[in-house]
Design a protein around this motif. Structure first.
Motif, PDB file in Angstrom:
ATOM      1  N   ILE A 100       0.838  -1.203   0.000  1.00  0.00           N
ATOM      2  CA  ILE A 100       0.000   0.000   0.000  1.00  0.00           C
ATOM      3  C   ILE A 100       0.874   1.254   0.000  1.00  0.00           C
ATOM      4  N   ALA A 101       1.921   1.252   0.795  1.00  0.00           N
ATOM      5  CA  ALA A 101       2.829   2.404   0.839  1.00  0.00           C
ATOM      6  C   ALA A 101       3.483   2.617  -0.526  1.00  0.00           C
ATOM      7  N   GLY A 102       3.826   1.535  -1.196  1.00  0.00           N
ATOM      8  CA  GLY A 102       4.411   1.641  -2.536  1.00  0.00           C
ATOM      9  C   GLY A 102       3.430   2.246  -3.529  1.00  0.00           C
ATOM     10  N   LYS A 103       2.183   1.821  -3.456  1.00  0.00           N
ATOM     11  CA  LYS A 103       1.150   2.374  -4.349  1.00  0.00           C
ATOM     12  C   LYS A 103       0.914   3.852  -4.038  1.00  0.00           C
ATOM     13  N   GLN A 104       0.933   4.197  -2.757  1.00  0.00           N
ATOM     14  CA  GLN A 104       0.767   5.592  -2.343  1.00  0.00           C
ATOM     15  C   GLN A 104       1.911   6.440  -2.896  1.00  0.00           C
ATOM     16  N   ALA A 105       3.128   5.937  -2.778  1.00  0.00           N
ATOM     17  CA  ALA A 105       4.289   6.670  -3.290  1.00  0.00           C
ATOM     18  C   ALA A 105       4.217   6.811  -4.805  1.00  0.00           C
ATOM     19  N   GLU A 106       3.767   5.761  -5.472  1.00  0.00           N
ATOM     20  CA  GLU A 106       3.620   5.800  -6.927  1.00  0.00           C
ATOM     21  C   GLU A 106       2.603   6.875  -7.334  1.00  0.00           C
ATOM     22  N   MET A 107       1.497   6.931  -6.607  1.00  0.00           N
ATOM     23  CA  MET A 107       0.474   7.937  -6.890  1.00  0.00           C
ATOM     24  C   MET A 107       1.017   9.352  -6.658  1.00  0.00           C
ATOM     25  N   GLU A 108       1.701   9.536  -5.548  1.00  0.00           N
ATOM     26  CA  GLU A 108       2.268  10.852  -5.246  1.00  0.00           C
ATOM     27  C   GLU A 108       3.263  11.278  -6.319  1.00  0.00           C
ATOM     28  N   GLU A 109       4.072  10.338  -6.774  1.00  0.00           N
ATOM     29  CA  GLU A 109       5.050  10.641  -7.816  1.00  0.00           C
ATOM     30  C   GLU A 109       4.354  10.994  -9.132  1.00  0.00           C
ATOM     31  N   MET A 110       3.258  10.299  -9.438  1.00  0.00           N
ATOM     32  CA  MET A 110       2.487  10.607 -10.652  1.00  0.00           C
ATOM     33  C   MET A 110       2.010  12.055 -10.630  1.00  0.00           C
ATOM     34  N   ILE A 111       1.646  12.529  -9.459  1.00  0.00           N
ATOM     35  CA  ILE A 111       1.121  13.888  -9.325  1.00  0.00           C
ATOM     36  C   ILE A 111       2.260  14.907  -9.321  1.00  0.00           C
ATOM     37  N   LYS A 112       3.283  14.659  -8.500  1.00  0.00           N
ATOM     38  CA  LYS A 112       4.373  15.619  -8.345  1.00  0.00           C
ATOM     39  C   LYS A 112       5.181  15.835  -9.619  1.00  0.00           C
ATOM     40  N   SER A 113       5.460  14.753 -10.321  1.00  0.00           N
ATOM     41  CA  SER A 113       6.342  14.870 -11.474  1.00  0.00           C
ATOM     42  C   SER A 113       5.578  14.870 -12.798  1.00  0.00           C
ATOM     43  N   ASN A 114       4.314  15.180 -12.751  1.00  0.00           N
ATOM     44  CA  ASN A 114       3.491  15.140 -13.953  1.00  0.00           C
ATOM     45  C   ASN A 114       3.853  16.284 -14.889  1.00  0.00           C
TER      46      ASN A 114
ATOM     47  N   VAL B 229       2.138  17.099 -17.649  1.00  0.00           N
ATOM     48  CA  VAL B 229       0.936  17.735 -18.195  1.00  0.00           C
ATOM     49  C   VAL B 229       0.316  18.677 -17.167  1.00  0.00           C
ATOM     50  N   ILE B 230       0.194  18.192 -15.941  1.00  0.00           N
ATOM     51  CA  ILE B 230      -0.360  19.026 -14.867  1.00  0.00           C
ATOM     52  C   ILE B 230       0.828  19.684 -14.174  1.00  0.00           C
ATOM     53  N   GLU B 231       1.250  20.794 -14.742  1.00  0.00           N
ATOM     54  CA  GLU B 231       2.424  21.479 -14.197  1.00  0.00           C
ATOM     55  C   GLU B 231       2.071  22.119 -12.857  1.00  0.00           C
ATOM     56  N   GLY B 232       3.037  22.197 -11.996  1.00  0.00           N
ATOM     57  CA  GLY B 232       2.800  22.737 -10.669  1.00  0.00           C
ATOM     58  C   GLY B 232       2.541  21.640  -9.661  1.00  0.00           C
ATOM     59  N   GLY B 233       2.569  20.401 -10.130  1.00  0.00           N
ATOM     60  CA  GLY B 233       2.450  19.252  -9.241  1.00  0.00           C
ATOM     61  C   GLY B 233       1.180  19.241  -8.426  1.00  0.00           C
ATOM     62  N   GLY B 234       1.346  19.062  -7.141  1.00  0.00           N
ATOM     63  CA  GLY B 234       0.227  18.886  -6.230  1.00  0.00           C
ATOM     64  C   GLY B 234      -0.722  20.064  -6.168  1.00  0.00           C
ATOM     65  N   ALA B 235      -0.193  21.283  -6.247  1.00  0.00           N
ATOM     66  CA  ALA B 235      -1.055  22.462  -6.149  1.00  0.00           C
ATOM     67  C   ALA B 235      -2.047  22.515  -7.311  1.00  0.00           C
ATOM     68  N   ARG B 236      -1.559  22.327  -8.527  1.00  0.00           N
ATOM     69  CA  ARG B 236      -2.446  22.359  -9.687  1.00  0.00           C
ATOM     70  C   ARG B 236      -3.386  21.154  -9.681  1.00  0.00           C
ATOM     71  N   TYR B 237      -2.865  20.009  -9.285  1.00  0.00           N
ATOM     72  CA  TYR B 237      -3.691  18.813  -9.183  1.00  0.00           C
ATOM     73  C   TYR B 237      -4.860  19.063  -8.224  1.00  0.00           C
ATOM     74  N   ASN B 238      -4.565  19.629  -7.057  1.00  0.00           N
ATOM     75  CA  ASN B 238      -5.613  19.913  -6.066  1.00  0.00           C
ATOM     76  C   ASN B 238      -6.612  20.947  -6.583  1.00  0.00           C
ATOM     77  N   GLU B 239      -6.117  21.906  -7.357  1.00  0.00           N
ATOM     78  CA  GLU B 239      -7.001  22.912  -7.947  1.00  0.00           C
ATOM     79  C   GLU B 239      -7.987  22.247  -8.918  1.00  0.00           C
ATOM     80  N   ILE B 240      -7.483  21.356  -9.752  1.00  0.00           N
ATOM     81  CA  ILE B 240      -8.343  20.635 -10.692  1.00  0.00           C
ATOM     82  C   ILE B 240      -9.290  19.711  -9.927  1.00  0.00           C
ATOM     83  N   LYS B 241      -8.774  19.079  -8.908  1.00  0.00           N
ATOM     84  CA  LYS B 241      -9.592  18.168  -8.108  1.00  0.00           C
ATOM     85  C   LYS B 241     -10.777  18.913  -7.478  1.00  0.00           C
ATOM     86  N   ALA B 242     -10.531  20.106  -6.979  1.00  0.00           N
ATOM     87  CA  ALA B 242     -11.588  20.895  -6.350  1.00  0.00           C
ATOM     88  C   ALA B 242     -12.664  21.300  -7.359  1.00  0.00           C
ATOM     89  N   ALA B 243     -12.266  21.474  -8.608  1.00  0.00           N
ATOM     90  CA  ALA B 243     -13.216  21.898  -9.638  1.00  0.00           C
ATOM     91  C   ALA B 243     -13.805  20.714 -10.408  1.00  0.00           C
TER      92      ALA B 243
END
Length: 169
Positions: A47-61, A63-77
């Motif tokens: 589970i920790a490995g999957k969590q880390a994989e997900m976090e890495e998908m978001i941080k180093s993306n 397409v969604i530049e800005g990592g977590g901040a932009r991801y969270n902005e899209i998530k909220a909308a």
């Protein structure tokens, strides 16, 4: 056909009762608790490995530049086209966000499958041992505390191993 189904159902029920009666009379051994704890620690690492994989998908993306901040902005909308337009979410970002959401959604199913495989593997644990220890933990707080302590110790060892890679030189 109905009779065959009913007969099969009754036979399964009788086998289950016999298995439960056998489990009640058996004490949980130290080895069984260790195997159970090792399985749970292994699952937690998965589970920790999957969590880390997900976090890495978001941080180093890319397409969604800005990592977590932009991801969270899209998530909220997400789910509200007006809000997505307000934050200028591109079609590429929406597609990438959906890809990440699909991955997150698949974690639950893959985790369930992984844990089931661990439980059913007789060399790792075995279903009978899993059921026996799980039942004992529910019925006896001392066993639950002991198993929980073993799990915590094994998780700690696993974390230390991943922080300090061993080299064979």
């Amino acid at each position: 056909m109905k009779r065959v189904f009913v007969l099969a159902f009754l036979m399964l029920g009788m086998m289950s009762v016999q298995a439960n009666a056998q489990e009640e009379s058996e004490e949980v051994t130290e080895e069984e608790m260790m195997k159970f704890a090792a399985m749970e620690a292994n699952f937690a690492a998965f589970i920790a490995g999957k969590q880390a994989e997900m976090e890495e998908m978001i941080k180093s993306n890319e397409v969604i530049e800005g990592g977590g901040a932009r991801y969270n902005e899209i998530k909220a909308a997400w789910g509200n086209d007006e809000k997505l337009a307000e934050i200028n979410a591109t079609d590429e970002e929406k597609a990438e966000f959906q890809r990440i959401q699909d991955f997150i959604g698949s974690i639950g199913e893959s985790a369930k499958e992984y844990k089931t495989d661990l439980i059913m593997d007789a060399e790792v644990l075995g279903a009978a041992t899993y059921n026996k220890v799980n039942k004992a933990m529910k019925e006896n707080p001392e066993i639950k505390d002991k198993v929980d302590t073993l799990i915590a110790e094994m998780k700690k060892k696993n974390a230390e191993k991943s922080e300090d890679p061993v080299t064979d030189m």
